[in-house]
Scaffold this motif. Structure first.
Motif, PDB file in Angstrom:
ATOM      1  N   GLY A 161       0.793  -1.216   0.000  1.00  0.00           N
ATOM      2  CA  GLY A 161       0.000   0.000   0.000  1.00  0.00           C
ATOM      3  C   GLY A 161       0.827   1.268   0.000  1.00  0.00           C
ATOM      4  N   PRO A 162       0.137   2.397   0.114  1.00  0.00           N
ATOM      5  CA  PRO A 162       0.840   3.684   0.134  1.00  0.00           C
ATOM      6  C   PRO A 162       1.581   3.901   1.452  1.00  0.00           C
ATOM      7  N   THR A 163       2.292   4.994   1.525  1.00  0.00           N
ATOM      8  CA  THR A 163       3.093   5.311   2.709  1.00  0.00           C
ATOM      9  C   THR A 163       2.221   5.478   3.942  1.00  0.00           C
ATOM     10  N   THR A 164       1.040   6.014   3.782  1.00  0.00           N
ATOM     11  CA  THR A 164       0.133   6.196   4.911  1.00  0.00           C
ATOM     12  C   THR A 164      -0.215   4.855   5.558  1.00  0.00           C
ATOM     13  N   ALA A 165      -0.425   3.847   4.751  1.00  0.00           N
ATOM     14  CA  ALA A 165      -0.746   2.522   5.287  1.00  0.00           C
ATOM     15  C   ALA A 165       0.428   1.957   6.084  1.00  0.00           C
ATOM     16  N   LYS A 166       1.636   2.194   5.608  1.00  0.00           N
ATOM     17  CA  LYS A 166       2.825   1.723   6.328  1.00  0.00           C
ATOM     18  C   LYS A 166       2.964   2.411   7.685  1.00  0.00           C
ATOM     19  N   LEU A 167       2.734   3.716   7.695  1.00  0.00           N
ATOM     20  CA  LEU A 167       2.836   4.462   8.950  1.00  0.00           C
ATOM     21  C   LEU A 167       1.744   4.047   9.938  1.00  0.00           C
ATOM     22  N   LEU A 168       0.539   3.831   9.437  1.00  0.00           N
ATOM     23  CA  LEU A 168      -0.542   3.396  10.315  1.00  0.00           C
ATOM     24  C   LEU A 168      -0.297   1.988  10.849  1.00  0.00           C
ATOM     25  N   PHE A 169       0.322   1.120  10.061  1.00  0.00           N
ATOM     26  CA  PHE A 169       0.665  -0.220  10.529  1.00  0.00           C
ATOM     27  C   PHE A 169       1.688  -0.149  11.656  1.00  0.00           C
ATOM     28  N   ILE A 170       2.691   0.689  11.502  1.00  0.00           N
ATOM     29  CA  ILE A 170       3.699   0.862  12.555  1.00  0.00           C
ATOM     30  C   ILE A 170       3.059   1.455  13.804  1.00  0.00           C
ATOM     31  N   LEU A 171       2.161   2.414  13.624  1.00  0.00           N
ATOM     32  CA  LEU A 171       1.451   2.997  14.758  1.00  0.00           C
ATOM     33  C   LEU A 171       0.624   1.932  15.489  1.00  0.00           C
ATOM     34  N   ASN A 172      -0.033   1.054  14.740  1.00  0.00           N
ATOM     35  CA  ASN A 172      -0.791  -0.026  15.360  1.00  0.00           C
ATOM     36  C   ASN A 172       0.104  -0.963  16.149  1.00  0.00           C
ATOM     37  N   LEU A 173       1.273  -1.291  15.616  1.00  0.00           N
ATOM     38  CA  LEU A 173       2.204  -2.150  16.351  1.00  0.00           C
ATOM     39  C   LEU A 173       2.649  -1.507  17.657  1.00  0.00           C
ATOM     40  N   VAL A 174       2.933  -0.214  17.609  1.00  0.00           N
ATOM     41  CA  VAL A 174       3.344   0.500  18.821  1.00  0.00           C
ATOM     42  C   VAL A 174       2.207   0.532  19.846  1.00  0.00           C
ATOM     43  N   LEU A 175       0.999   0.761  19.383  1.00  0.00           N
ATOM     44  CA  LEU A 175      -0.142   0.801  20.305  1.00  0.00           C
ATOM     45  C   LEU A 175      -0.429  -0.568  20.919  1.00  0.00           C
ATOM     46  N   VAL A 176      -0.271  -1.624  20.140  1.00  0.00           N
ATOM     47  CA  VAL A 176      -0.445  -2.970  20.699  1.00  0.00           C
ATOM     48  C   VAL A 176       0.627  -3.250  21.740  1.00  0.00           C
ATOM     49  N   TRP A 177       1.848  -2.794  21.480  1.00  0.00           N
ATOM     50  CA  TRP A 177       2.917  -2.983  22.463  1.00  0.00           C
ATOM     51  C   TRP A 177       2.612  -2.203  23.746  1.00  0.00           C
ATOM     52  N   ILE A 178       2.110  -0.998  23.628  1.00  0.00           N
ATOM     53  CA  ILE A 178       1.750  -0.205  24.811  1.00  0.00           C
ATOM     54  C   ILE A 178       0.621  -0.879  25.591  1.00  0.00           C
ATOM     55  N   LEU A 179      -0.361  -1.422  24.886  1.00  0.00           N
ATOM     56  CA  LEU A 179      -1.433  -2.154  25.568  1.00  0.00           C
ATOM     57  C   LEU A 179      -0.897  -3.407  26.263  1.00  0.00           C
ATOM     58  N   ALA A 180       0.055  -4.084  25.647  1.00  0.00           N
ATOM     59  CA  ALA A 180       0.665  -5.258  26.285  1.00  0.00           C
ATOM     60  C   ALA A 180       1.425  -4.853  27.537  1.00  0.00           C
ATOM     61  N   ILE A 181       2.095  -3.707  27.503  1.00  0.00           N
ATOM     62  CA  ILE A 181       2.805  -3.218  28.689  1.00  0.00           C
ATOM     63  C   ILE A 181       1.806  -2.886  29.781  1.00  0.00           C
ATOM     64  N   ALA A 182       0.698  -2.276  29.416  1.00  0.00           N
ATOM     65  CA  ALA A 182      -0.320  -1.937  30.414  1.00  0.00           C
ATOM     66  C   ALA A 182      -0.946  -3.192  31.011  1.00  0.00           C
ATOM     67  N   TYR A 183      -1.108  -4.231  30.202  1.00  0.00           N
ATOM     68  CA  TYR A 183      -1.772  -5.442  30.679  1.00  0.00           C
ATOM     69  C   TYR A 183      -0.804  -6.392  31.395  1.00  0.00           C
ATOM     70  N   PHE A 184       0.375  -6.649  30.784  1.00  0.00           N
ATOM     71  CA  PHE A 184       1.313  -7.621  31.336  1.00  0.00           C
ATOM     72  C   PHE A 184       2.415  -6.996  32.181  1.00  0.00           C
TER      73      PHE A 184
END
Length: 71
Positions: free
Chosen positions: A22-45
């Protein structure tokens, strides 16, 4: 063939396909999603969610340093 198998995973396949093709925006949003999932994992675990990515990165960095210094 491996990419086809990974892209056919129901939940993450379409996101990965969009991130790769996809376009660059999709790549940036994918990276943002990975970071947010990691933050949620830190909050949970807690602490293990911070340490495990660092421990898995150690062999990768170590191998990279060996390849760089080997020439």
């Amino acid at each position: 063939m491996l990419a086809r198998m990974v892209f056919s995973v129901p939940v993450f396949g379409w996101m990965l396909r969009e991130a790769f093709t996809g376009p660059t925006t999709a790549k940036l949003l994918f990276i943002l999603n990975l970071v947010l999932v990691w933050i949620l994992a830190i909050a949970y675990f807690g602490y293990p969610a911070i340490i495990l990515p660092a421990l898995t990165a150690v062999p990768v960095i170590f191998t990279t340093l060996i390849v760089i210094t080997k020439g």
